[in-house]
Scaffold this motif. Structure first.
Motif, PDB file in Angstrom:
ATOM      1  N   PRO A 154      -0.218  -3.419   7.423  1.00  0.00           N
ATOM      2  CA  PRO A 154       0.240  -2.745   6.206  1.00  0.00           C
ATOM      3  C   PRO A 154      -0.437  -3.317   4.958  1.00  0.00           C
ATOM      4  O   PRO A 154      -0.690  -4.520   4.871  1.00  0.00           O
ATOM      5  CB  PRO A 154       1.743  -3.018   6.188  1.00  0.00           C
ATOM      6  CG  PRO A 154       1.912  -4.260   7.008  1.00  0.00           C
ATOM      7  CD  PRO A 154       0.861  -4.205   8.062  1.00  0.00           C
ATOM      8  N   THR A 155      -0.739  -2.436   4.018  1.00  0.00           N
ATOM      9  CA  THR A 155      -1.344  -2.859   2.749  1.00  0.00           C
ATOM     10  C   THR A 155      -0.488  -2.452   1.554  1.00  0.00           C
ATOM     11  O   THR A 155      -0.769  -2.857   0.437  1.00  0.00           O
ATOM     12  CB  THR A 155      -2.744  -2.244   2.587  1.00  0.00           C
ATOM     13  OG1 THR A 155      -2.634  -0.821   2.645  1.00  0.00           O
ATOM     14  CG2 THR A 155      -3.689  -2.738   3.680  1.00  0.00           C
ATOM     15  N   THR A 156       0.535  -1.656   1.779  1.00  0.00           N
ATOM     16  CA  THR A 156       1.402  -1.193   0.705  1.00  0.00           C
ATOM     17  C   THR A 156       2.858  -1.438   1.066  1.00  0.00           C
ATOM     18  O   THR A 156       3.229  -1.382   2.244  1.00  0.00           O
ATOM     19  CB  THR A 156       1.196   0.308   0.423  1.00  0.00           C
ATOM     20  OG1 THR A 156       2.251   0.786  -0.430  1.00  0.00           O
ATOM     21  CG2 THR A 156       1.207   1.113   1.703  1.00  0.00           C
ATOM     22  N   VAL A 157       3.681  -1.680   0.053  1.00  0.00           N
ATOM     23  CA  VAL A 157       5.094  -1.922   0.274  1.00  0.00           C
ATOM     24  C   VAL A 157       5.772  -0.728   0.936  1.00  0.00           C
ATOM     25  O   VAL A 157       6.780  -0.877   1.640  1.00  0.00           O
ATOM     26  CB  VAL A 157       5.800  -2.280  -1.055  1.00  0.00           C
ATOM     27  CG1 VAL A 157       5.887  -1.072  -1.970  1.00  0.00           C
ATOM     28  CG2 VAL A 157       7.178  -2.866  -0.809  1.00  0.00           C
ATOM     29  N   CYS A 158       5.199   0.450   0.755  1.00  0.00           N
ATOM     30  CA  CYS A 158       5.825   1.655   1.307  1.00  0.00           C
ATOM     31  C   CYS A 158       5.741   1.714   2.828  1.00  0.00           C
ATOM     32  O   CYS A 158       6.380   2.576   3.460  1.00  0.00           O
ATOM     33  CB  CYS A 158       5.225   2.900   0.668  1.00  0.00           C
ATOM     34  SG  CYS A 158       5.554   2.960  -1.126  1.00  0.00           S
ATOM     35  N   ALA A 159       4.999   0.784   3.425  1.00  0.00           N
ATOM     36  CA  ALA A 159       4.993   0.670   4.882  1.00  0.00           C
ATOM     37  C   ALA A 159       6.394   0.366   5.404  1.00  0.00           C
ATOM     38  O   ALA A 159       6.726   0.686   6.550  1.00  0.00           O
ATOM     39  CB  ALA A 159       4.024  -0.419   5.318  1.00  0.00           C
ATOM     40  N   VAL A 160       7.215  -0.231   4.566  1.00  0.00           N
ATOM     41  CA  VAL A 160       8.600  -0.548   4.956  1.00  0.00           C
ATOM     42  C   VAL A 160       9.355   0.726   5.318  1.00  0.00           C
ATOM     43  O   VAL A 160      10.216   0.723   6.207  1.00  0.00           O
ATOM     44  CB  VAL A 160       9.313  -1.295   3.805  1.00  0.00           C
ATOM     45  CG1 VAL A 160      10.785  -1.509   4.130  1.00  0.00           C
ATOM     46  CG2 VAL A 160       8.621  -2.614   3.531  1.00  0.00           C
ATOM     47  N   PHE A 161       9.015   1.831   4.640  1.00  0.00           N
ATOM     48  CA  PHE A 161       9.697   3.105   4.879  1.00  0.00           C
ATOM     49  C   PHE A 161       8.974   3.958   5.929  1.00  0.00           C
ATOM     50  O   PHE A 161       9.436   5.052   6.242  1.00  0.00           O
ATOM     51  CB  PHE A 161       9.811   3.885   3.561  1.00  0.00           C
ATOM     52  CG  PHE A 161      10.682   3.195   2.539  1.00  0.00           C
ATOM     53  CD1 PHE A 161      12.057   3.397   2.534  1.00  0.00           C
ATOM     54  CD2 PHE A 161      10.136   2.333   1.609  1.00  0.00           C
ATOM     55  CE1 PHE A 161      12.867   2.754   1.607  1.00  0.00           C
ATOM     56  CE2 PHE A 161      10.935   1.682   0.672  1.00  0.00           C
ATOM     57  CZ  PHE A 161      12.296   1.893   0.675  1.00  0.00           C
ATOM     58  N   ASP A 162       7.858   3.457   6.465  1.00  0.00           N
ATOM     59  CA  ASP A 162       7.068   4.213   7.445  1.00  0.00           C
ATOM     60  C   ASP A 162       7.396   3.713   8.848  1.00  0.00           C
ATOM     61  O   ASP A 162       6.680   2.895   9.432  1.00  0.00           O
ATOM     62  CB  ASP A 162       5.576   4.035   7.134  1.00  0.00           C
ATOM     63  CG  ASP A 162       4.683   4.877   8.039  1.00  0.00           C
ATOM     64  OD1 ASP A 162       5.216   5.563   8.946  1.00  0.00           O
ATOM     65  OD2 ASP A 162       3.458   4.843   7.838  1.00  0.00           O
ATOM     66  N   THR A 163       8.478   4.219   9.404  1.00  0.00           N
ATOM     67  CA  THR A 163       8.912   3.761  10.729  1.00  0.00           C
ATOM     68  C   THR A 163       8.096   4.386  11.855  1.00  0.00           C
ATOM     69  O   THR A 163       8.174   3.920  12.992  1.00  0.00           O
ATOM     70  CB  THR A 163      10.403   4.082  10.940  1.00  0.00           C
ATOM     71  OG1 THR A 163      10.621   5.481  10.728  1.00  0.00           O
ATOM     72  CG2 THR A 163      11.268   3.286   9.990  1.00  0.00           C
ATOM     73  N   GLU A 164       7.330   5.420  11.537  1.00  0.00           N
ATOM     74  CA  GLU A 164       6.481   6.031  12.568  1.00  0.00           C
ATOM     75  C   GLU A 164       5.260   5.162  12.847  1.00  0.00           C
ATOM     76  O   GLU A 164       4.939   4.876  14.000  1.00  0.00           O
ATOM     77  CB  GLU A 164       6.038   7.429  12.119  1.00  0.00           C
ATOM     78  CG  GLU A 164       5.245   8.167  13.190  1.00  0.00           C
ATOM     79  CD  GLU A 164       4.929   9.603  12.789  1.00  0.00           C
ATOM     80  OE1 GLU A 164       3.989  10.169  13.373  1.00  0.00           O
ATOM     81  OE2 GLU A 164       5.623  10.148  11.896  1.00  0.00           O
ATOM     82  N   THR A 165       4.593   4.716  11.789  1.00  0.00           N
ATOM     83  CA  THR A 165       3.422   3.856  11.957  1.00  0.00           C
ATOM     84  C   THR A 165       3.814   2.443  12.353  1.00  0.00           C
ATOM     85  O   THR A 165       3.127   1.790  13.141  1.00  0.00           O
ATOM     86  CB  THR A 165       2.600   3.807  10.652  1.00  0.00           C
ATOM     87  OG1 THR A 165       2.275   5.140  10.255  1.00  0.00           O
ATOM     88  CG2 THR A 165       1.310   3.022  10.843  1.00  0.00           C
ATOM     89  N   TYR A 166       4.943   1.980  11.797  1.00  0.00           N
ATOM     90  CA  TYR A 166       5.395   0.607  12.045  1.00  0.00           C
ATOM     91  C   TYR A 166       6.831   0.615  12.566  1.00  0.00           C
ATOM     92  O   TYR A 166       7.778   0.312  11.840  1.00  0.00           O
ATOM     93  CB  TYR A 166       5.295  -0.216  10.759  1.00  0.00           C
ATOM     94  CG  TYR A 166       3.913  -0.219  10.163  1.00  0.00           C
ATOM     95  CD1 TYR A 166       2.880  -0.957  10.743  1.00  0.00           C
ATOM     96  CD2 TYR A 166       3.621   0.538   9.021  1.00  0.00           C
ATOM     97  CE1 TYR A 166       1.602  -0.951  10.216  1.00  0.00           C
ATOM     98  CE2 TYR A 166       2.347   0.553   8.484  1.00  0.00           C
ATOM     99  CZ  TYR A 166       1.348  -0.189   9.088  1.00  0.00           C
ATOM    100  OH  TYR A 166       0.074  -0.171   8.564  1.00  0.00           O
ATOM    101  N   PRO A 167       7.005   1.004  13.829  1.00  0.00           N
ATOM    102  CA  PRO A 167       8.361   1.036  14.395  1.00  0.00           C
ATOM    103  C   PRO A 167       8.922  -0.370  14.539  1.00  0.00           C
ATOM    104  O   PRO A 167       8.180  -1.351  14.656  1.00  0.00           O
ATOM    105  CB  PRO A 167       8.147   1.691  15.766  1.00  0.00           C
ATOM    106  CG  PRO A 167       6.722   1.401  16.118  1.00  0.00           C
ATOM    107  CD  PRO A 167       5.977   1.393  14.820  1.00  0.00           C
TER     108      PRO A 167
END
Length: 369
Positions: free
Chosen positions: A156-169
Motif C-alpha cells: 500500500p502507498t495510500t492511507v485509503c488502502a485501509v478501506f480497500d478490503t478487496e486488494t488487502y483482505p
C-alpha cells in the motif's frame, strides 16, 4: 468567573516561580503520568533517570493513565485530592484541561530553560506552544504499519488502502476513538484535505465519516493501548493497523518484524507536560524543577536516542544523532523527515477541544450498533 480564574492563575504563577527559584521545601517524590511502552521508556531514560541521579533522595513513580487524564483529573479536582504531579497529555487534552482550570498556566520564559545560545524558550518552542498550560516535548504522528508478507506484490502507498478490503483482505486495527479515524474516512470518501474539518463540523459530515467507517467495521479490531497494534502486527493477526510512529519504529527496527511504515496522511500531533492545579507548594516546586530540566534542549534531543519522535525545541534538532542501542541514524525515522512528510494531516487541536465530547458520544453509539 474568567477574571477570577485569571487572577488565581497569576497568583499561582507568582508563588510557583518564587518557590521554584528559591529551591525551598521541594517534595522528595513525584508521580509522573504517561502512556507506557516505548514512549514512556524513552522519557525515563532521557530525563527521569538523569534527573534522579542529580537529585539524591528523590523518587519518581510512573502512572500509565494518560489516556484517561482528563476524566481522572476532573475527578481528583472535584474530590480535592490531586495525586499526580506532572502529566503527559496530547495537545487537545491540554487545551481542555487548561480551559477547565485543571492545569496551571506556565510562564514559559520564566519557568523553562532558554536554549544554549540564550534564545528564550518561547521562541525555541515557537508555534508548538498551543496552550498557556502546555509544555510540548515531541512531535509524533499516528500512522499505519502493515505486514510486508500479507500485502502481496503491491504494498500500500495510500492511507485509503485501509478501506480497500478487496486488494488487502484481512483485519485492520484502528483506535477506539473518533480522532484520526473520522479524518481518514472523509479523506478516503473524497473530501479534500483542506476541507476535512469544515465538513466534520457538520452533522452531515460526521454521518458521512461514520458511513465510510461502516464499510470496514466488520474487519476492524479496535485498540485502546498503543502497544496493541504492534503486537497484532507481530502476531500476524492484522494486515495493517494504526498506531504511533514510535511504536512502529520499535517493532520494525528493534524487533525486526516483517512490518513496514505507511506514512501517507500521517497525523502530526504533540505530546507534552501539564502540571495539575491543586498541588501543595512543595509538590509544585518539585514539579517545576523537574519540568525545567526535562524540557531543556539537551534532554529533548536525548529522547530521540530512544524513540523516533521529533523534539519540540528548534535548538534540539541539530543534536539528534544515533539510536542509543541500535546505532542507526535517527533523523530519517522522524515523522518530520521530508520523505516521510510528503502528505501529512495537521491535527486540529482547537477543533477537537471544541467537538470532542459530542463526536465521542456519536462514535461510541455507532460502535455499539
Amino acid at each position: 468567573m474568567k477574571l477570577t480564574k485569571t487572577l488565581m492563575a497569576t497568583s499561582a504563577l507568582t508563588v510557583a516561580a518564587g518557590v521554584a527559584l528559591a529551591g525551598a521545601h521541594m517534595s522528595s517524590d513525584m508521580v509522573l503520568v504517561s502512556w507506557g511502552g516505548a514512549y514512556q521508556s524513552s522519557q525515563d531514560r532521557a530525563y527521569v533517570q538523569p534527573y534522579l541521579a542529580m537529585n539524591e533522595g528523590v523518587t519518581a513513580t510512573w502512572d500509565e493513565s494518560s489516556a484517561e487524564a482528563v476524566a481522572k483529573l476532573r475527578a481528583m479536582n472535584e474530590a480535592g485530592n490531586v495525586t499526580w504531579d506532572v502529566v503527559d497529555v496530547v495537545a487537545a487534552d491540554a487545551i481542555r484541561l487548561c480551559d477547565e482550570g485543571l492545569a496551571m498556566e506556565i510562564d514559559v520564559d520564566e519557568m523553562l530553560a532558554a536554549a544554549p545560545d540564550g534564545t528564550p524558550a518561547s521562541e525555541d518552542f515557537g508555534d508548538l506552544l498551543v496552550s498557556e498550560c502546555y509544555i510540548p516535548q515531541i512531535v509524533y504522528s499516528t500512522t499505519f504499519g502493515y505486514r510486508t508478507d500479507l500485502v502481496g506484490d503491491t504494498p500500500p502507498t495510500t492511507v485509503c488502502a485501509v478501506f480497500d478490503t478487496e486488494t488487502y483482505p484481512g483485519k485492520r486495527a484502528l483506535e477506539k476513538r473518533p480522532i484520526n479515524n473520522m479524518e481518514w474516512a472523509l479523506y478516503c470518501d473524497g473530501v479534500a484535505k483542506a476541507d476535512i474539518y469544515d465538513v466534520l463540523e457538520t452533522t452531515e459530515g460526521q454521518e458521512r465519516a461514520l458511513a465510510k467507517l461502516d464499510t470496514i467495521k466488520d474487519d476492524v479490531i479496535w485498540w485502546s493501548a498503543g502497544a496493541d497494534t504492534p503486537q497484532l502486527l507481530a502476531d500476524g493477526e492484522i494486515v495493517m493497523g494504526s498506531t504511533y510512529n514510535g511504536r512502529l519504529f520499535s517493532v520494525i527496527e528493534e524487533q525486526k518484524q516483517p512490518v513496514a511504515m505507511l506514512w501517507d496522511m500521517q497525523v502530526f500531533d504533540l505530546d507534552g507536560w501539564i502540571i495539575p492545579t491543586g498541588l501543595s507548594e512543595e509538590r509544585l516546586a518539585r514539579a517545576l524543577d523537574f519540568v525545567k530540566f526535562a524540557t531543556d534542549t539537551q534532554r529533548l534531543a536525548d529522547q530521540a536516542k530512544y524513540i523516533s519522535y521529533g523534539p519540540a525545541r528548534l535548538s534540539s534538532a541539530p543534536l539528534v544523532g544515533k539510536h542509543a542501542d541500535l546505532g542507526i541514524e535517527m533523523a530519517q525515522h522522524m515523522p518530520t523527515d521530508p520523505k516521510n512528510a510528503a502528505n501529512t494531516l495537521l491535527y486540529n487541536y482547537e477543533f477537537w477541544a471544541d467537538y470532542r465530547d459530542d463526536i465521542d458520544a456519536k462514535f461510541q453509539a455507532w460502535l455499539a450498533q
